[in-house]
Write a protein that holds these residues in place. Structure first.
Motif, short mmCIF file in Angstrom:
data_model
loop_
_atom_site.label_atom_id
_atom_site.label_comp_id
_atom_site.label_asym_id
_atom_site.label_seq_id
_atom_site.Cartn_x
_atom_site.Cartn_y
_atom_site.Cartn_z
N VAL A 231 -20.71 -4.18 0.30
CA VAL A 231 -21.28 -5.41 0.83
C VAL A 231 -22.01 -6.14 -0.29
O VAL A 231 -22.88 -5.57 -0.94
CB VAL A 231 -22.24 -5.09 2.00
CG1 VAL A 231 -22.97 -6.35 2.45
CG2 VAL A 231 -21.47 -4.49 3.15
N THR A 234 -20.29 -12.79 -1.11
CA THR A 234 -18.86 -13.04 -1.31
C THR A 234 -18.54 -14.51 -1.12
O THR A 234 -18.84 -15.08 -0.06
CB THR A 234 -18.06 -12.19 -0.29
OG1 THR A 234 -18.30 -10.81 -0.59
CG2 THR A 234 -16.58 -12.47 -0.35
N ALA A 268 -20.81 -9.82 2.56
CA ALA A 268 -19.78 -9.00 3.21
C ALA A 268 -18.95 -8.32 2.13
O ALA A 268 -19.08 -8.62 0.94
CB ALA A 268 -18.89 -9.90 4.07
N ASP A 269 -18.11 -7.40 2.57
CA ASP A 269 -17.19 -6.73 1.65
C ASP A 269 -16.05 -7.71 1.33
O ASP A 269 -15.34 -8.14 2.24
CB ASP A 269 -16.66 -5.47 2.33
CG ASP A 269 -15.74 -4.69 1.43
OD1 ASP A 269 -16.05 -3.53 1.14
OD2 ASP A 269 -14.69 -5.24 1.02
N GLN A 272 -12.63 -6.96 2.66
CA GLN A 272 -12.50 -7.17 4.11
C GLN A 272 -12.37 -8.66 4.45
O GLN A 272 -11.65 -9.03 5.38
CB GLN A 272 -13.71 -6.58 4.84
CG GLN A 272 -13.73 -5.06 4.80
CD GLN A 272 -14.83 -4.47 5.67
OE1 GLN A 272 -15.74 -5.18 6.11
NE2 GLN A 272 -14.75 -3.18 5.90
N VAL A 273 -13.10 -9.50 3.69
CA VAL A 273 -13.00 -10.95 3.95
C VAL A 273 -11.56 -11.42 3.66
O VAL A 273 -10.98 -12.19 4.43
CB VAL A 273 -14.03 -11.74 3.11
CG1 VAL A 273 -13.84 -13.24 3.26
CG2 VAL A 273 -15.45 -11.35 3.51
N GLU A 305 -26.40 -18.20 11.55
CA GLU A 305 -25.07 -17.68 11.18
C GLU A 305 -24.12 -18.79 10.78
O GLU A 305 -24.34 -19.96 11.06
CB GLU A 305 -24.50 -16.82 12.31
CG GLU A 305 -24.54 -17.45 13.67
CD GLU A 305 -24.15 -16.51 14.80
OE1 GLU A 305 -24.26 -15.27 14.66
OE2 GLU A 305 -23.73 -17.03 15.84
N ILE A 351 -13.67 -5.83 11.44
CA ILE A 351 -14.31 -6.34 10.21
C ILE A 351 -15.48 -7.25 10.57
O ILE A 351 -16.59 -7.10 10.06
CB ILE A 351 -13.28 -7.11 9.34
CG1 ILE A 351 -12.27 -6.14 8.73
CG2 ILE A 351 -13.97 -7.94 8.27
CD1 ILE A 351 -11.15 -6.80 7.95
N HIS A 354 -18.34 -5.30 12.17
CA HIS A 354 -19.02 -4.47 11.17
C HIS A 354 -19.98 -5.29 10.32
O HIS A 354 -20.94 -4.77 9.77
CB HIS A 354 -18.01 -3.79 10.26
CG HIS A 354 -17.79 -2.37 10.66
ND1 HIS A 354 -18.54 -1.35 10.17
CD2 HIS A 354 -16.94 -1.82 11.54
CE1 HIS A 354 -18.15 -0.23 10.74
NE2 HIS A 354 -17.18 -0.49 11.58
N ASN A 355 -19.68 -6.57 10.20
CA ASN A 355 -20.55 -7.44 9.40
C ASN A 355 -21.55 -8.19 10.27
O ASN A 355 -22.16 -9.15 9.83
CB ASN A 355 -19.69 -8.42 8.59
CG ASN A 355 -19.01 -7.72 7.43
OD1 ASN A 355 -19.63 -7.46 6.40
ND2 ASN A 355 -17.75 -7.37 7.59
N PHE A 375 -20.44 -14.97 10.82
CA PHE A 375 -21.04 -14.02 9.88
C PHE A 375 -22.52 -14.39 9.79
O PHE A 375 -22.85 -15.57 9.78
CB PHE A 375 -20.42 -14.18 8.48
CG PHE A 375 -19.22 -13.33 8.25
CD1 PHE A 375 -19.34 -11.96 8.10
CD2 PHE A 375 -17.96 -13.91 8.16
CE1 PHE A 375 -18.22 -11.18 7.88
CE2 PHE A 375 -16.85 -13.13 7.95
CZ PHE A 375 -16.98 -11.76 7.81
#
Ligand code: ADP
Length: 399
Positions: A231, A234, A268-269, A272-273, A305, A351, A354-355, A375
């Motif tokens: 993470v 990004t 975020a990872d 994954q994005v 967000e 995904i 998880h974020n 997000f």
């Protein structure tokens, strides 16, 4: 110390600890409670040791404490209760108390205070205190039940994920054997046995290949959130650039137009994005109509967000299926109509969740689909500071 047994004629039982040095005042208070409809049993004490001793040996519904006794301060009862981890409500009953001191006592944890020459309020105050305790106990019980359910759910989710991971990982090796030997059979014996044998071998090869694809997808799904997630801030537009490079061939083949509005940086990872946008843009191409596919990607800040949108002009999704499509292995079409295993959107959902975000689709059959997800916009870094990521602009691009 004096004990007053229950009067027997009242409506609700009430066990009272009375901290009071005047026997006549104690009797008046008990009489008042009985008049108010309580079936009272009371212990009357006046020293700290007696209070401790009675709290150790008995359970009380309420404590009525004189504010100041010769050898004890009524408010000290609160410290004793805290020390014994008891939550019995305390009402101060006192000859005189200025309003500032009274407010201070309530702030420190007393439920209420009653002046001895206004004892008519006693029953109401006791009923209110008991109701307060009941509501608090119910709330605590509900919170405990909720916490237990959440824990149970997390554990069973974790078990399931572990199972899916181990199963898909460990099944790969034997399946590889089945796939390679059926392929070998097909190569060596095609045309050498009868036509039924050729057909059966083909079915076996197809079945094994398909199961390999399913297992790979299941493994990809169960890997999300396992170790190795990086993470970090990004840049979403550069992640989308990577997706466009990965999808260069289908984008060109189907003359897809991608319009990408300014994109923010999210925490975020990055991998994954990329996976998320690649699945959504890939689906926009796959589920196209006869028209050239057009995809518009945008992001807007909503409170705390970022709300993203990947909007296509494809075949659309009927209202009944808008939730179903995010479940693993759920598809709305046969593989002959559109290839796939029904894992892509389940991966997208995992995904996003998880974020710390949500994902849904707004769509109607024949009118394109707008996949929307969030997000968190601001995140606290390790030093406790809050960072907010800004938009970086990117021009529309064409595939
Ligand atoms: P797959 O693409 O392998 O079928 P997904 O999980 O990506 O699996 O999608 C599940 C189902 O949702 C698809 O089979 C399709 O019916 C529907 N779907 C997904 N994306 C779109 C889209 N952009 N437009 C129309 N239908 C879609």
């Amino acid at each position: 110390m004096t004990s007053f047994p229950a009067n027997g004629g009242g409506v609700s039982r009430l066990r009272v600890l009375l901290i009071e040095d005047s026997r006549s005042d104690a009797e008046i208070e008990i009489a008042e409670l009985r008049r108010g409809g309580f079936e009272v049993s009371a212990d009357v004490v006046e020293t700290q040791n007696q209070v401790r001793d009675h709290l150790d040996k008995n359970k009380y519904d309420i404590i009525l404490a004189d504010y100041s006794l010769p050898n004890f301060r009524g408010m000290d009862t609160l410290d004793i209760l805290r020390e014994k981890n008891l939550h019995t409500p305390v009402i101060l009953v006192t000859g005189a108390l200025n309003s500032e001191t009274a407010v201070e006592c309530v702030k420190q944890g007393a439920m209420d205070y009653i002046l001895k020459d206004h004892l008519a309020r006693l029953t109401i105050a006791v009923r209110r205190a008991l109701e307060d305790v009941r509501v608090r106990q119910e709330r605590t019980r509900a919170q405990e039940q909720l916490a237990a359910k959440v824990e149970e759910l997390a554990r069973s989710n974790c078990d399931l994920e572990q199972f899916a991971y181990v199963a898909s990982h460990d099944l790969q090796e034997p399946l590889r054997m089945v796939a390679s030997y059926t392929q070998l059979l097909a190569e060596r014996y095609r045309g050498k046995l009868d036509s039924s044998a050729d057909r059966y071998i083909n079915y076996a090869v197809e079945g094994a290949t398909r199961m390999q694809a399913l297992l790979e997808d299941l493994l990809a799904f169960s890997r999300i959130g396992r170790n190795g997630v990086k993470v970090a801030p990004t840049d979403v537009s550069s992640a989308i650039d990577e997706v466009l490079k990965n999808l260069e061939l289908p984008l060109k083949e189907h003359s897809v137009t991608i319009t990408c509005n300014p994109m923010p940086t999210v925490l975020a990872d990055r991998f994954q994005v990329v996976q998320l946008f690649q699945n959504l843009i890939g689906n926009a191409i796959k589920f196209r109509t006869k028209r050239n596919p057009c995809v518009t990607i945008s992001a807007e800040k909503k409170g705390q967000e970022w709300l993203f949108s990947v909007f296509d002009n494809g075949i659309g999704i009927a209202a009944d299926h808008r939730d179903l499509i995010f479940k693993i292995f759920q598809r709305l079409h046969t593989r002959v109509e559109y290839p796939g295993n029904g894992v892509g959107l389940a991966i997208c959902k995992k995904i996003v969740e998880h974020n710390g975000g949500r994902i849904w689709v707004e769509s109607e059959l024949g009118r394109g689909s707008n996949f929307r997800f969030t997000f968190p916009a601001a995140v606290a870094d390790k030093a406790g500071k809050t960072e907010d990521y800004e938009l970086c602009t990117q021009n529309p691009v064409s595939g």
